[in-house]
Design an enzyme around this catalytic site. Structure first.
Site, short mmCIF file in Angstrom:
data_model
loop_
_atom_site.label_atom_id
_atom_site.label_comp_id
_atom_site.label_asym_id
_atom_site.label_seq_id
_atom_site.Cartn_x
_atom_site.Cartn_y
_atom_site.Cartn_z
CE1 TYR A 136 -5.29 -4.15 -15.63
CE2 TYR A 136 -4.75 -1.93 -16.35
CZ TYR A 136 -5.17 -2.80 -15.37
OH TYR A 136 -5.47 -2.33 -14.13
CE LYS A 260 -0.71 -5.58 -9.51
NZ LYS A 260 -2.08 -5.16 -9.68
CG HIS A 284 -6.81 -4.86 -9.75
ND1 HIS A 284 -6.31 -5.33 -10.94
CD2 HIS A 284 -6.86 -3.52 -9.90
CE1 HIS A 284 -6.08 -4.31 -11.76
NE2 HIS A 284 -6.40 -3.20 -11.14
NE ARG A 287 -8.15 -0.01 -7.39
CZ ARG A 287 -8.42 1.21 -6.93
NH1 ARG A 287 -8.53 1.40 -5.64
NH2 ARG A 287 -8.55 2.22 -7.75
C1 LIG Z 1 -5.54 3.93 -7.11
C2 LIG Z 1 -5.16 2.55 -7.57
C3 LIG Z 1 -4.95 2.32 -8.92
C4 LIG Z 1 -4.57 1.04 -9.36
N1 LIG Z 1 -4.30 0.84 -10.68
C5 LIG Z 1 -3.87 -0.38 -11.10
C6 LIG Z 1 -3.51 -0.60 -12.47
O1 LIG Z 1 -3.59 0.30 -13.30
N2 LIG Z 1 -3.08 -1.84 -12.82
C7 LIG Z 1 -2.98 -2.88 -11.92
O2 LIG Z 1 -2.58 -3.98 -12.28
N3 LIG Z 1 -3.31 -2.68 -10.61
C8 LIG Z 1 -3.73 -1.48 -10.19
N4 LIG Z 1 -4.04 -1.29 -8.88
C9 LIG Z 1 -3.89 -2.40 -7.92
C10 LIG Z 1 -2.50 -2.37 -7.26
O3 LIG Z 1 -1.48 -2.59 -8.20
C11 LIG Z 1 -2.38 -3.44 -6.17
O4 LIG Z 1 -2.69 -4.70 -6.72
C12 LIG Z 1 -3.28 -3.18 -4.96
O5 LIG Z 1 -3.48 -1.80 -4.75
C13 LIG Z 1 -2.65 -3.80 -3.72
O6 LIG Z 1 -3.45 -3.63 -2.61
P1 LIG Z 1 -3.27 -2.48 -1.52
O7 LIG Z 1 -3.76 -1.24 -2.17
O8 LIG Z 1 -4.14 -2.93 -0.41
O9 LIG Z 1 -1.81 -2.40 -1.17
C14 LIG Z 1 -4.44 -0.02 -8.42
C15 LIG Z 1 -4.65 0.23 -7.06
C16 LIG Z 1 -5.01 1.50 -6.63
C17 LIG Z 1 -5.21 1.73 -5.15
#
Ligand SMILES: Cc1cc2nc3c(=O)[nH]c(=O)nc-3n(C[C@H](O)[C@H](O)[C@H](O)COP(=O)(O)O)c2cc1C
Length: 386
Positions: A136, A260, A284, A287
């Site tokens: 980040y 990203k 994300h 999220r």
């Molecule tokens: C448990 C979890 C933790 C994540 N942590 C990060 C993170 O630390 N940094 C980040 O850029 N994206 C993070 N993401 C997002 C993922 O890199 C990704 O963009 C996203 O999960 C893709 O969607 P999907 O889960 O439907 O495949 C996280 C996702 C999950 C499920």
């Protein structure tokens, strides 16, 4: 043994998610599965993929079909990768190493996040050129330079900077269930005790072998420490960065630079103008900003605006090989998986992640044959009904 049997009977990602749901404390399952606020973007990520239909071509010899792809100079066995998912070291003992090993054995890339429990050098040893590093934007220039130095020393080439979360997404369910760093509540403790199998597999080994919860490594000494250690200051997301930050990183980072969290063509054009090598169309996994454009809907515009200057990749809502092929046909070079592989890890460690990748491999290969395509490179929008 029992874990292996269950994973062998899992035939798709939904089956694997169901195993993970049974094994994990409910609040931790939510941590993986759920999205921010009303979860509109989280849902639309998958539904927008399903709305795109494949135009099936028949009468084509696909017996020699090739599902490999290449990003930069690195060939991968299929057009998917393991997206960064933070905190996996707390979902499974040495979770990051397990993810890295599964990725390496399947021949696909793994992205190690910041706040990692496994050292970058160790993961590089496991994955070689398939290791990517995510950061980040940092709160200080010194911290940024520290991270860049470690990535450089480990010999990592692909650096991913996530720009979509200047604030942590509003995940109200976490406030309720108490699974948040520094605010483990009575409910969270009750839930953890209700899953003794998970506790024994994921957490107890850290106490047995390392004397406590794992250390967040690759950090400067003053903010390095065990997870949950009150001496370690929390590291809230920075929200004072801009494209100038990326320009500075571009100057300092000689390897490949990928942004990203891109949703709109204008931002992809800026990334290309700065000299980035790729973008990941992503929100994300729904999220962070709820209500923003789902990835698959955002993808074509980004490809059209910058696809000739950048490797455009995508994540969000992919659970089937045919989903992946649709994104490739829209112009993506690679699809990253977040939840799917994390569920695999929880279901059966490295073997569970390998199972997820194996399912994707067979679904990609089978769907490619049936849609009449002989290689990933050949896929284009003629294969889709948009
Ligand atoms: C448990 C979890 C933790 C994540 N942590 C990060 C993170 O630390 N940094 C980040 O850029 N994206 C993070 N993401 C997002 C993922 O890199 C990704 O963009 C996203 O999960 C893709 O969607 P999907 O889960 O439907 O495949 C996280 C996702 C999950 C499920």
């Amino acid at each position: 043994m029992e874990q292996m049997a269950a994973i062998d009977r899992a035939y798709n990602v939904a089956d694997i998610a169901a195993i993970a749901r049974r094994r994990l404390p409910p609040g931790l399952y939510d941590f993986i599965d759920r999205g921010a606020e009303d979860e509109v973007t989280r849902r639309e990520n998958s539904e927008s993929i399903k709305r795109i239909l494949i135009r099936q071509r028949v009468g084509i010899d696909t017996s020699m079909r090739d599902i490999t792809t290449q990003i930069g100079s690195v060939v991968q066995s299929m057009p998917i990768g393991l997206a960064v998912t933070g905190m996996v070291g707390l979902l499974h003992y040495k979770g990051e190493q397990a993810m890295a090993s599964a990725a390496a054995s399947a021949g696909v890339p793994y992205t190690l996040g910041s706040g990692n429990f496994a050292g970058m050098a160790e993961c590089k040893e496991i994955c070689g050129d398939l290791l990517w590093r995510q950061l980040y934007p940092c709160r200080t220039e010194a911290l940024l330079q520290h991270h860049l130095g470690i990535a450089r020393d480990a010999g990592v080439n692909n650096l991913v900077i996530t720009l979509d979360s200047p604030q942590t997404g509003n995940r109200e369910y976490m406030l309720r269930n108490g699974f948040m760093p520094g605010m483990l509540n009575r409910n969270a403790i009750r839930e953890m005790l209700s899953r003794p199998g998970w506790l024994m597999r994921a957490i107890v080994p850290y106490y047995l072998h390392e004397g406590g919860l794992p250390e967040m490594v690759d950090l400067p000494d003053d903010i390095r420490g065990r997870f949950g250690d009150r001496k370690v200051p929390p590291n809230p997301p920075a929200d004072d960065y801009s494209w100038d930050t990326i320009r500075r990183i571009r100057r300092d980072w000689k390897g490949r630079l990928v942004i990203k969290g891109i949703s709109v063509p204008e931002d992809a054009i800026t990334a290309a103008d700065i000299g980035c090598d790729g973008v990941i169309v992503s929100n994300h996994g729904g999220r962070s900003l709820d209500g923003c454009i789902p990835s698959m809907s955002a993808l074509p515009g980004v490809v059209d605006a910058a696809g000739s200057r950048l490797d455009v990749m995508v994540d969000g809502g992919f659970t089937r090989g045919s989903d992946v092929l649709k994104a490739i046909a829209l112009g993506a070079k690679c699809v990253w998986l977040g939840r799917a592989t994390t569920f695999g890890l929880v279901a059966a460690g490295q073997a569970g992640v390998e199972r997820v990748l194996e399912i994707f491999r067979s679904e990609i290969s089978r769907a490619m044959a049936m849609m009449g395509a002989t290689s990933v490179a050949e896929l284009n929008r003629d294969f889709l009904q948009l």
